[in-house]
Design a protein around this motif. Structure first.
Motif, short mmCIF file in Angstrom:
data_model
loop_
_atom_site.label_atom_id
_atom_site.label_comp_id
_atom_site.label_asym_id
_atom_site.label_seq_id
_atom_site.Cartn_x
_atom_site.Cartn_y
_atom_site.Cartn_z
N ILE A 110 -26.56 11.77 -42.78
CA ILE A 110 -25.47 12.64 -43.23
C ILE A 110 -25.74 14.08 -42.78
CG2 ILE A 110 -24.38 13.65 -45.31
CD1 ILE A 110 -24.81 10.86 -46.64
N GLU A 111 -27.00 14.46 -42.87
CA GLU A 111 -27.41 15.81 -42.44
C GLU A 111 -27.18 15.96 -40.93
OE1 GLU A 111 -31.64 17.79 -42.69
OE2 GLU A 111 -31.07 16.86 -44.60
N GLU A 112 -27.61 14.94 -40.16
CA GLU A 112 -27.45 15.00 -38.70
C GLU A 112 -25.98 15.11 -38.30
OE1 GLU A 112 -29.64 11.52 -37.77
OE2 GLU A 112 -31.50 12.60 -37.39
N ALA A 113 -25.11 14.49 -39.11
CA ALA A 113 -23.68 14.55 -38.80
C ALA A 113 -23.04 15.83 -39.36
CB ALA A 113 -22.98 13.32 -39.37
N GLY A 114 -23.85 16.68 -39.95
CA GLY A 114 -23.37 17.98 -40.44
C GLY A 114 -22.52 17.87 -41.69
N LEU A 115 -22.85 16.93 -42.58
CA LEU A 115 -22.02 16.71 -43.77
C LEU A 115 -22.81 16.85 -45.07
CD1 LEU A 115 -20.03 13.60 -42.55
CD2 LEU A 115 -19.03 15.79 -43.10
N SER A 116 -23.92 17.59 -45.03
CA SER A 116 -24.79 17.68 -46.21
C SER A 116 -24.03 18.13 -47.46
CB SER A 116 -25.93 18.64 -45.96
OG SER A 116 -26.65 18.18 -44.87
N ASP A 117 -23.02 18.96 -47.27
CA ASP A 117 -22.28 19.48 -48.44
C ASP A 117 -21.33 18.45 -49.04
OD1 ASP A 117 -23.56 21.80 -47.90
OD2 ASP A 117 -21.85 22.75 -46.89
N CYS A 118 -21.11 17.35 -48.34
CA CYS A 118 -20.07 16.40 -48.77
C CYS A 118 -20.66 15.12 -49.38
CB CYS A 118 -19.19 16.00 -47.59
SG CYS A 118 -18.46 17.39 -46.75
N LEU A 119 -21.97 15.11 -49.60
CA LEU A 119 -22.68 13.89 -50.02
C LEU A 119 -21.96 13.06 -51.09
CD1 LEU A 119 -25.56 13.10 -49.00
CD2 LEU A 119 -26.37 13.77 -51.25
N ASP A 120 -21.54 13.71 -52.17
CA ASP A 120 -20.93 12.97 -53.28
C ASP A 120 -19.41 13.07 -53.30
OD1 ASP A 120 -23.38 12.06 -54.33
OD2 ASP A 120 -23.76 14.08 -55.11
N MET A 121 -18.84 13.57 -52.22
CA MET A 121 -17.37 13.68 -52.19
C MET A 121 -16.73 12.33 -51.92
SD MET A 121 -16.43 17.20 -50.26
CE MET A 121 -14.66 16.99 -50.34
N PRO A 122 -15.54 12.08 -52.48
CA PRO A 122 -14.84 10.83 -52.14
C PRO A 122 -14.45 10.85 -50.66
CG PRO A 122 -13.79 11.95 -54.00
CD PRO A 122 -14.77 12.90 -53.42
N LEU A 123 -14.68 9.75 -49.97
CA LEU A 123 -14.42 9.68 -48.53
C LEU A 123 -12.97 10.01 -48.21
CD1 LEU A 123 -15.52 8.87 -45.75
CD2 LEU A 123 -15.02 6.51 -46.30
N GLY A 124 -12.05 9.49 -49.03
CA GLY A 124 -10.63 9.69 -48.78
C GLY A 124 -10.17 11.13 -48.90
N HIS A 125 -11.03 12.00 -49.46
CA HIS A 125 -10.64 13.40 -49.60
C HIS A 125 -10.98 14.23 -48.36
CE1 HIS A 125 -10.05 13.78 -54.20
NE2 HIS A 125 -9.59 12.65 -53.73
N LEU A 126 -11.68 13.61 -47.42
CA LEU A 126 -12.09 14.36 -46.22
C LEU A 126 -11.00 14.31 -45.16
CD1 LEU A 126 -15.80 13.20 -45.78
CD2 LEU A 126 -14.90 15.01 -47.22
N SER A 127 -11.02 15.29 -44.27
CA SER A 127 -10.06 15.32 -43.16
C SER A 127 -10.43 14.22 -42.15
CB SER A 127 -10.12 16.67 -42.47
OG SER A 127 -11.39 16.83 -41.87
N GLY A 128 -9.52 13.97 -41.19
CA GLY A 128 -9.76 12.92 -40.18
C GLY A 128 -11.07 13.16 -39.43
#
Lengths: 278, 259
Positions: free
Chosen positions: B127-145
Protein backbone atom coordinates in the motif's frame (compact mmCIF):
# COMPACT_ATOMS: atom_id res chain seq x y z
CA UNK A 1 -38.89 -15.82 30.43
CA UNK A 2 -37.30 -18.29 32.81
CA UNK A 3 -40.65 -20.09 33.12
CA UNK A 4 -40.80 -20.49 29.37
CA UNK A 5 -37.35 -22.07 29.37
CA UNK A 6 -38.54 -24.81 31.74
CA UNK A 7 -40.19 -26.50 28.74
CA UNK A 8 -38.06 -28.91 26.76
CA UNK A 9 -39.48 -27.73 23.42
CA UNK A 10 -38.50 -24.13 24.32
CA UNK A 11 -34.94 -25.15 25.12
CA UNK A 12 -34.72 -26.91 21.75
CA UNK A 13 -36.30 -23.93 20.00
CA UNK A 14 -33.79 -21.55 21.61
CA UNK A 15 -30.82 -23.68 20.57
CA UNK A 16 -32.23 -24.08 17.04
CA UNK A 17 -32.85 -20.35 16.67
CA UNK A 18 -29.32 -19.45 17.82
CA UNK A 19 -27.78 -21.99 15.42
CA UNK A 20 -29.99 -20.98 12.48
CA UNK A 21 -29.46 -17.30 13.25
CA UNK A 22 -25.68 -17.70 13.10
CA UNK A 23 -25.73 -20.01 10.10
CA UNK A 24 -28.10 -18.06 7.84
CA UNK A 25 -26.57 -14.68 8.59
CA UNK A 26 -22.97 -15.90 8.10
CA UNK A 27 -23.68 -17.50 4.72
CA UNK A 28 -25.90 -14.52 3.87
CA UNK A 29 -22.87 -12.21 3.81
CA UNK A 30 -21.46 -14.05 0.78
CA UNK A 31 -24.91 -14.30 -0.82
CA UNK A 32 -25.42 -10.53 -0.62
CA UNK A 33 -21.89 -9.58 -1.67
CA UNK A 34 -21.75 -12.02 -4.58
CA UNK A 35 -25.25 -11.12 -5.77
CA UNK A 36 -26.64 -14.63 -5.31
CA UNK A 37 -29.87 -13.53 -3.65
CA UNK A 38 -32.18 -15.30 -6.07
CA UNK A 39 -30.37 -18.62 -5.71
CA UNK A 40 -31.60 -18.86 -2.10
CA UNK A 41 -35.24 -18.46 -3.10
CA UNK A 42 -34.96 -21.06 -5.85
CA UNK A 43 -33.15 -23.56 -3.65
CA UNK A 44 -35.69 -23.23 -0.84
CA UNK A 45 -38.50 -24.21 -3.20
CA UNK A 46 -36.46 -27.06 -4.66
CA UNK A 47 -35.74 -28.36 -1.14
CA UNK A 48 -39.45 -28.22 -0.34
CA UNK A 49 -40.18 -30.29 -3.46
CA UNK A 50 -37.70 -32.84 -2.08
CA UNK A 51 -39.53 -32.88 1.26
CA UNK A 52 -42.90 -33.34 -0.51
CA UNK A 53 -41.51 -36.29 -2.52
CA UNK A 54 -40.08 -37.80 0.67
CA UNK A 55 -43.49 -37.66 2.35
CA UNK A 56 -45.13 -39.16 -0.74
CA UNK A 57 -42.67 -42.06 -0.92
CA UNK A 58 -42.22 -42.39 2.84
CA UNK A 59 -38.51 -41.45 2.70
CA UNK A 60 -36.35 -39.23 4.92
CA UNK A 61 -37.43 -35.60 4.27
CA UNK A 62 -34.07 -34.04 5.18
CA UNK A 63 -32.17 -36.41 2.90
CA UNK A 64 -34.42 -35.62 -0.04
CA UNK A 65 -34.29 -31.89 0.71
CA UNK A 66 -30.47 -32.04 0.68
CA UNK A 67 -30.54 -33.92 -2.64
CA UNK A 68 -32.97 -31.53 -4.35
CA UNK A 69 -31.22 -28.45 -2.94
CA UNK A 70 -27.75 -29.55 -4.03
CA UNK A 71 -28.90 -30.70 -7.48
CA UNK A 72 -30.53 -27.32 -8.06
CA UNK A 73 -27.49 -25.24 -7.14
CA UNK A 74 -25.05 -27.50 -8.98
CA UNK A 75 -27.05 -27.56 -12.23
CA UNK A 76 -27.58 -23.80 -11.97
CA UNK A 77 -23.86 -23.26 -11.34
CA UNK A 78 -22.89 -25.42 -14.33
CA UNK A 79 -25.34 -23.70 -16.67
CA UNK A 80 -24.07 -20.29 -15.66
CA UNK A 81 -20.44 -21.39 -15.92
CA UNK A 82 -20.92 -22.75 -19.44
CA UNK A 83 -22.45 -19.39 -20.34
CA UNK A 84 -25.61 -21.12 -21.51
CA UNK A 85 -27.86 -18.71 -19.57
CA UNK A 86 -27.84 -16.02 -16.92
CA UNK A 87 -28.11 -16.94 -13.26
CA UNK A 88 -31.53 -15.29 -12.75
CA UNK A 89 -33.03 -17.09 -15.76
CA UNK A 90 -31.61 -20.45 -14.74
CA UNK A 91 -32.71 -20.23 -11.11
CA UNK A 92 -36.08 -18.78 -12.17
CA UNK A 93 -36.74 -21.94 -14.14
CA UNK A 94 -35.79 -24.14 -11.18
CA UNK A 95 -37.76 -21.97 -8.77
CA UNK A 96 -41.01 -22.45 -10.66
CA UNK A 97 -40.51 -26.00 -11.91
CA UNK A 98 -39.57 -27.40 -8.48
CA UNK A 99 -42.54 -25.60 -6.92
CA UNK A 100 -44.71 -27.19 -9.62
CA UNK A 101 -43.20 -30.56 -8.67
CA UNK A 102 -44.01 -29.91 -5.00
CA UNK A 103 -47.63 -29.09 -5.87
CA UNK A 104 -47.80 -32.23 -7.99
CA UNK A 105 -46.41 -34.44 -5.19
CA UNK A 106 -48.86 -32.89 -2.69
CA UNK A 107 -51.67 -33.51 -5.20
CA UNK A 108 -50.76 -37.23 -5.27
CA UNK A 109 -51.18 -37.49 -1.50
CA UNK A 110 -54.45 -38.95 -0.34
CA UNK A 111 -54.78 -36.87 2.83
CA UNK A 112 -53.76 -33.50 4.26
CA UNK A 113 -50.31 -33.74 5.89
CA UNK A 114 -49.79 -31.13 8.63
CA UNK A 115 -46.10 -32.01 9.06
CA UNK A 116 -45.42 -31.31 5.37
CA UNK A 117 -47.03 -27.89 5.65
CA UNK A 118 -44.77 -27.30 8.66
CA UNK A 119 -41.84 -27.37 6.21
CA UNK A 120 -43.57 -24.80 4.04
CA UNK A 121 -44.32 -22.23 6.75
CA UNK A 122 -41.89 -23.32 9.48
CA UNK A 123 -42.41 -23.98 13.17
CA UNK A 124 -39.42 -23.49 15.40
CA UNK A 125 -41.41 -24.46 18.50
CA UNK A 126 -42.03 -27.95 17.12
CA UNK A 127 -38.36 -28.82 16.56
CA UNK A 128 -37.82 -32.39 17.82
CA UNK A 129 -34.59 -33.68 19.44
CA UNK A 130 -33.82 -35.44 16.12
CA UNK A 131 -34.40 -32.20 14.15
CA UNK A 132 -32.13 -30.37 16.55
CA UNK A 133 -29.42 -32.98 16.11
CA UNK A 134 -29.66 -32.59 12.31
CA UNK A 135 -29.62 -28.77 12.57
CA UNK A 136 -26.60 -28.91 14.89
CA UNK A 137 -24.71 -31.51 12.83
CA UNK A 138 -25.24 -29.98 9.39
CA UNK A 139 -25.12 -26.43 10.73
CA UNK A 140 -21.76 -26.91 12.44
CA UNK A 141 -20.38 -28.59 9.32
CA UNK A 142 -21.41 -25.57 7.20
CA UNK A 143 -19.96 -23.14 9.75
CA UNK A 144 -16.72 -25.13 9.90
CA UNK A 145 -16.43 -24.90 6.10
CA UNK A 146 -17.08 -21.13 6.22
CA UNK A 147 -14.41 -20.79 8.94
CA UNK A 148 -11.86 -22.91 7.05
CA UNK A 149 -12.35 -21.19 3.68
CA UNK A 150 -13.26 -17.76 5.01
CA UNK A 151 -10.51 -15.79 3.30
CA UNK A 152 -11.03 -17.50 -0.07
CA UNK A 153 -14.83 -17.07 0.07
CA UNK A 154 -14.24 -13.41 0.90
CA UNK A 155 -12.04 -13.07 -2.21
CA UNK A 156 -14.48 -14.76 -4.61
CA UNK A 157 -17.38 -12.73 -3.16
CA UNK A 158 -15.48 -9.60 -4.13
CA UNK A 159 -13.85 -10.66 -7.39
CA UNK A 160 -13.96 -14.26 -8.58
CA UNK A 161 -11.94 -13.63 -11.74
CA UNK A 162 -9.10 -12.05 -9.77
CA UNK A 163 -9.18 -14.85 -7.22
CA UNK A 164 -8.89 -17.41 -10.03
CA UNK A 165 -6.10 -15.45 -11.72
CA UNK A 166 -4.09 -15.26 -8.49
CA UNK A 167 -4.11 -19.05 -8.14
CA UNK A 168 -7.02 -19.63 -5.78
CA UNK A 169 -9.22 -22.58 -6.88
CA UNK A 170 -12.10 -20.13 -7.36
CA UNK A 171 -14.31 -22.44 -9.43
CA UNK A 172 -14.28 -25.19 -6.83
CA UNK A 173 -14.84 -22.66 -4.07
CA UNK A 174 -17.81 -21.16 -5.92
CA UNK A 175 -19.39 -24.61 -6.07
CA UNK A 176 -18.57 -25.07 -2.38
CA UNK A 177 -20.28 -21.74 -1.63
CA UNK A 178 -23.49 -22.60 -3.49
CA UNK A 179 -23.49 -26.04 -1.84
CA UNK A 180 -23.20 -24.36 1.58
CA UNK A 181 -26.12 -22.09 0.66
CA UNK A 182 -28.21 -25.16 -0.24
CA UNK A 183 -27.29 -26.94 3.02
CA UNK A 184 -28.07 -23.83 5.08
CA UNK A 185 -31.52 -23.68 3.51
CA UNK A 186 -32.19 -27.35 4.20
CA UNK A 187 -31.04 -27.03 7.81
CA UNK A 188 -33.37 -24.09 8.40
CA UNK A 189 -36.36 -25.50 6.51
CA UNK A 190 -38.18 -27.07 9.47
CA UNK A 191 -37.75 -24.07 11.74
CA UNK A 192 -38.35 -21.16 9.38
CA UNK A 193 -40.12 -22.80 6.43
CA UNK A 194 -39.42 -22.89 2.69
CA UNK A 195 -41.31 -19.67 2.07
CA UNK A 196 -39.31 -17.62 4.60
CA UNK A 197 -35.90 -19.29 4.98
CA UNK A 198 -34.49 -17.24 2.18
CA UNK A 199 -35.35 -14.04 4.09
CA UNK A 200 -33.24 -15.27 7.02
CA UNK A 201 -30.24 -15.55 4.72
CA UNK A 202 -30.76 -12.25 2.98
CA UNK A 203 -32.11 -9.77 5.55
CA UNK A 204 -29.52 -9.87 8.40
CA UNK A 205 -26.68 -9.61 5.84
CA UNK A 206 -28.47 -6.77 4.02
CA UNK A 207 -28.92 -5.04 7.41
CA UNK A 208 -25.21 -5.38 8.15
CA UNK A 209 -24.40 -4.05 4.66
CA UNK A 210 -26.09 -0.80 5.67
CA UNK A 211 -24.05 -0.39 8.83
CA UNK A 212 -20.43 -1.16 8.02
CA UNK A 213 -17.68 -0.38 5.58
CA UNK A 214 -15.56 -3.50 6.09
CA UNK A 215 -16.16 -7.17 5.27
CA UNK A 216 -15.12 -8.28 8.74
CA UNK A 217 -17.58 -5.81 10.26
CA UNK A 218 -20.33 -7.06 7.96
CA UNK A 219 -19.86 -10.65 9.10
CA UNK A 220 -19.98 -9.73 12.80
CA UNK A 221 -23.01 -7.41 12.50
CA UNK A 222 -24.87 -9.85 10.26
CA UNK A 223 -24.47 -12.66 12.82
CA UNK A 224 -25.59 -10.36 15.66
CA UNK A 225 -28.77 -9.38 13.80
CA UNK A 226 -29.39 -12.95 12.65
CA UNK A 227 -29.28 -14.31 16.23
CA UNK A 228 -31.21 -11.34 17.63
CA UNK A 229 -34.03 -11.74 15.08
CA UNK A 230 -34.34 -15.50 15.40
CA UNK A 231 -34.19 -15.64 19.23
CA UNK A 232 -36.52 -12.67 19.83
CA UNK A 233 -38.84 -13.91 17.05
CA UNK A 234 -39.02 -17.30 18.73
CA UNK A 235 -39.95 -15.78 22.11
CA UNK A 236 -42.50 -13.51 20.42
CA UNK A 237 -44.00 -16.51 18.68
CA UNK A 238 -44.45 -18.31 22.02
CA UNK A 239 -45.67 -15.29 23.98
CA UNK A 240 -48.17 -14.08 21.36
CA UNK A 241 -49.06 -17.47 19.87
CA UNK A 242 -48.16 -16.39 16.33
CA UNK A 243 -46.32 -18.38 13.60
CA UNK A 244 -42.59 -18.45 14.42
CA UNK A 245 -41.25 -18.08 10.85
CA UNK A 246 -43.31 -14.95 10.28
CA UNK A 247 -42.33 -13.45 13.67
CA UNK A 248 -38.59 -14.01 13.00
CA UNK A 249 -38.66 -12.63 9.46
CA UNK A 250 -40.80 -9.59 10.34
CA UNK A 251 -38.47 -8.71 13.21
CA UNK A 252 -35.45 -9.07 10.90
CA UNK A 253 -37.23 -6.81 8.39
CA UNK A 254 -37.91 -4.21 11.10
CA UNK A 255 -34.18 -4.22 12.00
CA UNK A 256 -33.36 -3.82 8.32
CA UNK A 257 -35.51 -0.69 7.93
CA UNK A 258 -34.08 0.77 11.13
CA UNK A 259 -30.60 0.14 9.74
CA UNK A 260 -31.49 1.85 6.45
CA UNK A 261 -32.86 4.80 8.42
CA UNK A 262 -29.78 5.18 10.63
CA UNK A 263 -27.19 3.96 8.12
CA UNK A 264 -23.95 5.97 8.17
CA UNK A 265 -23.76 5.28 4.42
CA UNK A 266 -27.06 7.11 3.92
CA UNK A 267 -25.67 10.12 5.76
CA UNK A 268 -22.47 10.02 3.68
CA UNK A 269 -24.37 9.83 0.41
CA UNK A 270 -26.23 13.01 1.36
CA UNK A 271 -22.97 14.92 1.75
CA UNK A 272 -21.63 16.89 -1.21
CA UNK A 273 -19.26 14.85 -3.37
CA UNK A 274 -15.62 15.44 -2.43
CA UNK A 275 -13.14 15.54 -5.27
CA UNK A 276 -10.32 13.21 -4.41
CA UNK A 277 -6.79 13.54 -5.57
CA UNK A 278 -5.52 10.53 -7.46
CA UNK B 1 17.62 -8.15 -18.87
CA UNK B 2 18.53 -11.79 -19.12
CA UNK B 3 16.62 -14.98 -19.96
CA UNK B 4 13.19 -15.05 -21.61
CA UNK B 5 10.65 -15.38 -18.81
CA UNK B 6 7.71 -15.77 -21.22
CA UNK B 7 7.70 -17.69 -24.50
CA UNK B 8 4.85 -17.89 -27.01
CA UNK B 9 5.71 -20.51 -29.63
CA UNK B 10 3.23 -20.51 -32.55
CA UNK B 11 0.47 -20.33 -29.93
CA UNK B 12 -3.15 -19.95 -31.09
CA UNK B 13 -6.12 -19.25 -28.82
CA UNK B 14 -9.90 -19.23 -29.22
CA UNK B 15 -12.04 -21.76 -31.08
CA UNK B 16 -11.20 -23.48 -34.37
CA UNK B 17 -13.98 -21.47 -36.08
CA UNK B 18 -13.14 -18.20 -34.27
CA UNK B 19 -9.47 -17.64 -33.61
CA UNK B 20 -8.68 -14.86 -31.13
CA UNK B 21 -4.91 -15.08 -31.46
CA UNK B 22 -3.24 -16.86 -34.35
CA UNK B 23 0.22 -18.45 -34.21
CA UNK B 24 1.84 -15.96 -31.87
CA UNK B 25 5.58 -16.29 -31.47
CA UNK B 26 7.06 -13.89 -28.95
CA UNK B 27 9.72 -13.97 -26.26
CA UNK B 28 9.66 -11.59 -23.34
CA UNK B 29 12.82 -11.12 -21.32
CA UNK B 30 13.03 -10.96 -17.57
CA UNK B 31 12.78 -7.34 -16.40
CA UNK B 32 11.31 -6.06 -19.65
CA UNK B 33 8.46 -3.51 -19.81
CA UNK B 34 6.38 -4.32 -22.87
CA UNK B 35 3.31 -2.51 -24.15
CA UNK B 36 0.65 -4.60 -25.92
CA UNK B 37 -1.26 -2.48 -28.43
CA UNK B 38 -3.82 -3.05 -31.16
CA UNK B 39 -7.41 -2.20 -32.13
CA UNK B 40 -10.50 -3.46 -30.27
CA UNK B 41 -10.92 -7.24 -30.44
CA UNK B 42 -7.32 -7.78 -31.52
CA UNK B 43 -6.63 -10.35 -28.76
CA UNK B 44 -4.76 -8.16 -26.25
CA UNK B 45 -6.73 -9.34 -23.19
CA UNK B 46 -6.66 -12.93 -24.49
CA UNK B 47 -2.85 -12.74 -24.48
CA UNK B 48 -2.83 -11.79 -20.77
CA UNK B 49 -5.45 -14.39 -19.83
CA UNK B 50 -3.41 -17.03 -21.66
CA UNK B 51 -0.40 -16.17 -19.50
CA UNK B 52 -2.53 -16.66 -16.40
CA UNK B 53 -3.41 -20.13 -17.64
CA UNK B 54 -7.09 -19.17 -17.89
CA UNK B 55 -7.23 -19.93 -21.63
CA UNK B 56 -5.33 -22.98 -22.91
CA UNK B 57 -3.80 -22.75 -26.40
CA UNK B 58 -5.60 -24.67 -29.16
CA UNK B 59 -2.23 -25.15 -30.83
CA UNK B 60 1.37 -24.22 -30.10
CA UNK B 61 2.73 -23.46 -26.66
CA UNK B 62 2.90 -20.66 -24.15
CA UNK B 63 5.34 -20.95 -21.25
CA UNK B 64 6.05 -18.75 -18.26
CA UNK B 65 8.79 -19.49 -15.69
CA UNK B 66 9.60 -22.36 -18.08
CA UNK B 67 6.25 -24.02 -17.33
CA UNK B 68 3.25 -24.44 -19.66
CA UNK B 69 0.79 -21.72 -18.59
CA UNK B 70 -2.30 -23.96 -18.58
CA UNK B 71 -0.50 -26.28 -16.14
CA UNK B 72 0.61 -23.52 -13.77
CA UNK B 73 0.45 -24.51 -10.14
CA UNK B 74 -0.84 -22.16 -7.47
CA UNK B 75 2.64 -21.18 -6.30
CA UNK B 76 3.56 -20.12 -9.87
CA UNK B 77 0.29 -18.26 -10.36
CA UNK B 78 1.06 -16.29 -7.21
CA UNK B 79 4.19 -14.97 -8.94
CA UNK B 80 2.03 -13.25 -11.58
CA UNK B 81 0.32 -10.06 -10.47
CA UNK B 82 -2.73 -9.23 -12.57
CA UNK B 83 -4.75 -6.07 -12.89
CA UNK B 84 -7.87 -6.82 -14.97
CA UNK B 85 -10.02 -4.27 -16.78
CA UNK B 86 -12.29 -2.99 -14.06
CA UNK B 87 -15.39 -0.99 -13.53
CA UNK B 88 -15.46 1.24 -10.46
CA UNK B 89 -16.21 -0.59 -7.21
CA UNK B 90 -19.68 0.11 -5.80
CA UNK B 91 -19.49 3.05 -3.38
CA UNK B 92 -21.14 1.01 -0.60
CA UNK B 93 -19.22 -2.25 -1.01
CA UNK B 94 -17.96 -3.09 2.50
CA UNK B 95 -14.26 -3.54 1.83
CA UNK B 96 -11.41 -1.41 3.14
CA UNK B 97 -8.26 -0.69 1.18
CA UNK B 98 -6.26 -2.90 3.56
CA UNK B 99 -8.72 -5.81 3.21
CA UNK B 100 -8.58 -5.53 -0.61
CA UNK B 101 -4.76 -5.51 -0.70
CA UNK B 102 -4.42 -8.34 1.81
CA UNK B 103 -6.35 -10.53 -0.66
CA UNK B 104 -3.20 -10.48 -2.78
CA UNK B 105 -1.54 -12.64 -0.12
CA UNK B 106 -4.23 -15.36 -0.05
CA UNK B 107 -2.84 -17.64 -2.75
CA UNK B 108 0.64 -17.58 -1.19
CA UNK B 109 -0.77 -18.29 2.27
CA UNK B 110 -2.63 -21.35 0.96
CA UNK B 111 -5.86 -23.00 2.06
CA UNK B 112 -6.84 -23.45 5.73
CA UNK B 113 -4.39 -20.83 7.00
CA UNK B 114 -4.94 -17.32 8.24
CA UNK B 115 -2.84 -14.28 7.19
CA UNK B 116 0.09 -13.90 9.58
CA UNK B 117 1.64 -10.71 10.94
CA UNK B 118 4.22 -10.95 8.13
CA UNK B 119 1.41 -11.06 5.52
CA UNK B 120 -0.14 -7.95 7.09
CA UNK B 121 3.25 -6.25 6.90
CA UNK B 122 3.71 -7.17 3.21
CA UNK B 123 0.23 -5.77 2.43
CA UNK B 124 1.04 -2.55 4.32
CA UNK B 125 4.29 -2.19 2.40
CA UNK B 126 2.50 -2.73 -0.93
CA UNK B 127 0.00 0.00 0.00
CA UNK B 128 2.91 2.29 0.83
CA UNK B 129 4.63 1.50 -2.50
CA UNK B 130 1.42 2.38 -4.33
CA UNK B 131 1.35 5.71 -2.48
CA UNK B 132 -1.83 5.01 -0.51
CA UNK B 133 -0.59 4.98 3.10
CA UNK B 134 -3.22 7.55 4.10
CA UNK B 135 -6.08 5.42 2.76
CA UNK B 136 -5.38 2.18 4.67
CA UNK B 137 -8.74 1.93 6.45
CA UNK B 138 -10.82 3.83 3.90
CA UNK B 139 -13.68 2.03 2.13
CA UNK B 140 -12.49 1.07 -1.36
CA UNK B 141 -15.66 2.39 -3.00
CA UNK B 142 -14.96 5.88 -1.64
CA UNK B 143 -11.77 6.25 -3.66
CA UNK B 144 -11.51 7.84 -7.10
CA UNK B 145 -10.93 5.67 -10.21
CA UNK B 146 -7.19 6.41 -10.16
CA UNK B 147 -6.89 5.57 -6.49
CA UNK B 148 -8.82 2.33 -6.94
CA UNK B 149 -6.37 1.34 -9.69
CA UNK B 150 -3.53 2.03 -7.26
CA UNK B 151 -5.22 -0.26 -4.73
CA UNK B 152 -5.39 -3.05 -7.32
CA UNK B 153 -1.74 -2.46 -8.21
CA UNK B 154 -0.96 -2.72 -4.48
CA UNK B 155 -2.93 -5.97 -4.33
CA UNK B 156 -0.88 -7.34 -7.23
CA UNK B 157 2.33 -6.20 -5.47
CA UNK B 158 1.24 -7.93 -2.26
CA UNK B 159 1.58 -11.20 -4.19
CA UNK B 160 5.29 -10.31 -4.47
CA UNK B 161 5.13 -11.05 -8.19
CA UNK B 162 7.90 -11.39 -10.74
CA UNK B 163 5.57 -10.59 -13.61
CA UNK B 164 2.93 -7.86 -13.62
CA UNK B 165 0.08 -8.04 -16.18
CA UNK B 166 -1.96 -4.85 -16.53
CA UNK B 167 -5.08 -4.71 -18.70
CA UNK B 168 -5.93 -1.14 -19.67
CA UNK B 169 -5.05 0.31 -16.25
CA UNK B 170 -5.63 3.89 -17.39
CA UNK B 171 -9.10 3.49 -18.90
CA UNK B 172 -11.68 5.90 -17.55
CA UNK B 173 -9.10 8.01 -15.73
CA UNK B 174 -8.33 11.67 -16.46
CA UNK B 175 -5.13 12.49 -18.38
CA UNK B 176 -2.91 13.81 -15.53
CA UNK B 177 -3.87 10.79 -13.38
CA UNK B 178 -3.11 8.41 -16.27
CA UNK B 179 0.40 9.83 -16.42
CA UNK B 180 0.88 9.59 -12.63
CA UNK B 181 -0.30 5.99 -12.70
CA UNK B 182 2.08 5.05 -15.53
CA UNK B 183 4.94 6.77 -13.69
CA UNK B 184 4.11 4.67 -10.62
CA UNK B 185 4.11 1.48 -12.72
CA UNK B 186 7.46 2.44 -14.27
CA UNK B 187 8.92 3.15 -10.83
CA UNK B 188 7.73 -0.22 -9.52
CA UNK B 189 9.10 -1.93 -12.63
CA UNK B 190 12.52 -0.44 -11.97
CA UNK B 191 12.73 -0.70 -8.20
CA UNK B 192 11.19 -4.18 -7.87
CA UNK B 193 12.77 -5.51 -11.13
CA UNK B 194 9.39 -6.61 -12.43
CA UNK B 195 8.62 -7.89 -15.90
CA UNK B 196 5.64 -5.78 -16.98
CA UNK B 197 3.11 -6.43 -19.77
CA UNK B 198 0.71 -3.55 -20.15
CA UNK B 199 -2.27 -3.67 -22.53
CA UNK B 200 -3.47 -0.29 -23.76
CA UNK B 201 -5.26 1.57 -26.53
CA UNK B 202 -3.28 4.62 -25.74
CA UNK B 203 -0.20 4.32 -27.93
CA UNK B 204 1.17 7.80 -27.38
CA UNK B 205 0.80 7.71 -23.61
CA UNK B 206 2.65 4.40 -23.23
CA UNK B 207 5.61 4.97 -25.57
CA UNK B 208 7.89 6.86 -23.09
CA UNK B 209 7.56 4.08 -20.52
CA UNK B 210 8.16 0.84 -22.43
CA UNK B 211 11.21 -1.01 -23.74
CA UNK B 212 9.23 -2.67 -26.50
CA UNK B 213 5.77 -2.68 -28.11
CA UNK B 214 3.88 -5.69 -29.43
CA UNK B 215 1.26 -4.82 -32.04
CA UNK B 216 -1.60 -7.31 -32.32
CA UNK B 217 -4.54 -7.85 -34.58
CA UNK B 218 -5.25 -11.56 -34.14
CA UNK B 219 -1.70 -12.07 -35.37
CA UNK B 220 1.43 -10.44 -34.06
CA UNK B 221 2.13 -7.73 -36.65
CA UNK B 222 5.25 -6.31 -35.05
CA UNK B 223 7.29 -6.45 -31.88
CA UNK B 224 10.23 -4.23 -31.05
CA UNK B 225 11.28 -0.80 -29.85
CA UNK B 226 8.51 1.83 -30.35
CA UNK B 227 10.35 3.50 -33.24
CA UNK B 228 10.41 0.24 -35.22
CA UNK B 229 6.79 -0.67 -34.53
CA UNK B 230 5.12 2.72 -34.89
CA UNK B 231 5.61 3.21 -38.60
CA UNK B 232 2.94 4.45 -40.96
CA UNK B 233 3.06 1.22 -43.01
CA UNK B 234 2.63 -1.18 -40.11
CA UNK B 235 -0.04 0.88 -38.34
CA UNK B 236 -2.09 1.37 -41.54
CA UNK B 237 -2.06 -2.39 -42.07
CA UNK B 238 -3.37 -3.03 -38.56
CA UNK B 239 -5.83 -0.18 -38.09
CA UNK B 240 -7.01 -0.14 -41.72
CA UNK B 241 -7.31 3.65 -41.63
CA UNK B 242 -5.21 6.56 -42.61
CA UNK B 243 -2.38 6.84 -40.13
CA UNK B 244 -0.03 9.71 -39.48
CA UNK B 245 3.17 9.47 -37.48
CA UNK B 246 4.59 12.91 -36.63
CA UNK B 247 8.29 13.72 -36.47
CA UNK B 248 8.21 13.35 -32.69
CA UNK B 249 6.70 9.89 -33.07
CA UNK B 250 3.15 10.99 -32.20
CA UNK B 251 0.58 8.60 -33.74
CA UNK B 252 -2.69 9.82 -35.23
CA UNK B 253 -5.07 7.13 -36.53
CA UNK B 254 -7.86 8.38 -38.87
CA UNK B 255 -9.67 11.31 -37.28
CA UNK B 256 -8.88 9.99 -33.81
CA UNK B 257 -5.53 10.65 -32.23
CA UNK B 258 -4.24 8.13 -29.70
CA UNK B 259 -3.39 10.52 -26.90
Amino acid sequence: MLEMMAYGFMQRALLASVLIGILCSAIGVFVVLKGLSFIGAGTAHAAFAGVALAFLLNLNPMGMAVMFGLMTVWITGLLVEKGRMKLDVSIGIFYTSTMAMAILFIGFMKAYNAELYGYLFGSILSVTPFDLAVIAGLGLAVLAAVFLFYKELQFIAFDQEMAEASGIPARNLFFLLISLIALTIVVSLKAVGAVLVYAMILIPAATAYQLTRSMKGMMIISILFGVLSSVSGMFLSFAMDIPSGAAIVLLATAFFFLAVLFSPKRRTSQLPVRTQKS
Amino acid sequence: MAEPIIRFSKASFGFPHRIALDEITLEIMEGEFIGIIGPNGSGKTTLLRALLGLIPPISGQVRIFDCACEKLRCRHRARIGYLPQKELVDENFPLTVFEAVLMGRFSSIGLFRRPSRADHEIARRAIEEAGLSDCLDMPLGHLSGGQQQRVFIARALAQQPQVLLLDEPTTGIDLPTQRTLLELIKKLHETLHLTVLLVTHDINMIVPFVNRLALLKTQLYAAGPPKEVLTKEILSQVYGKEVMVTEKGFVIVGDYHHA
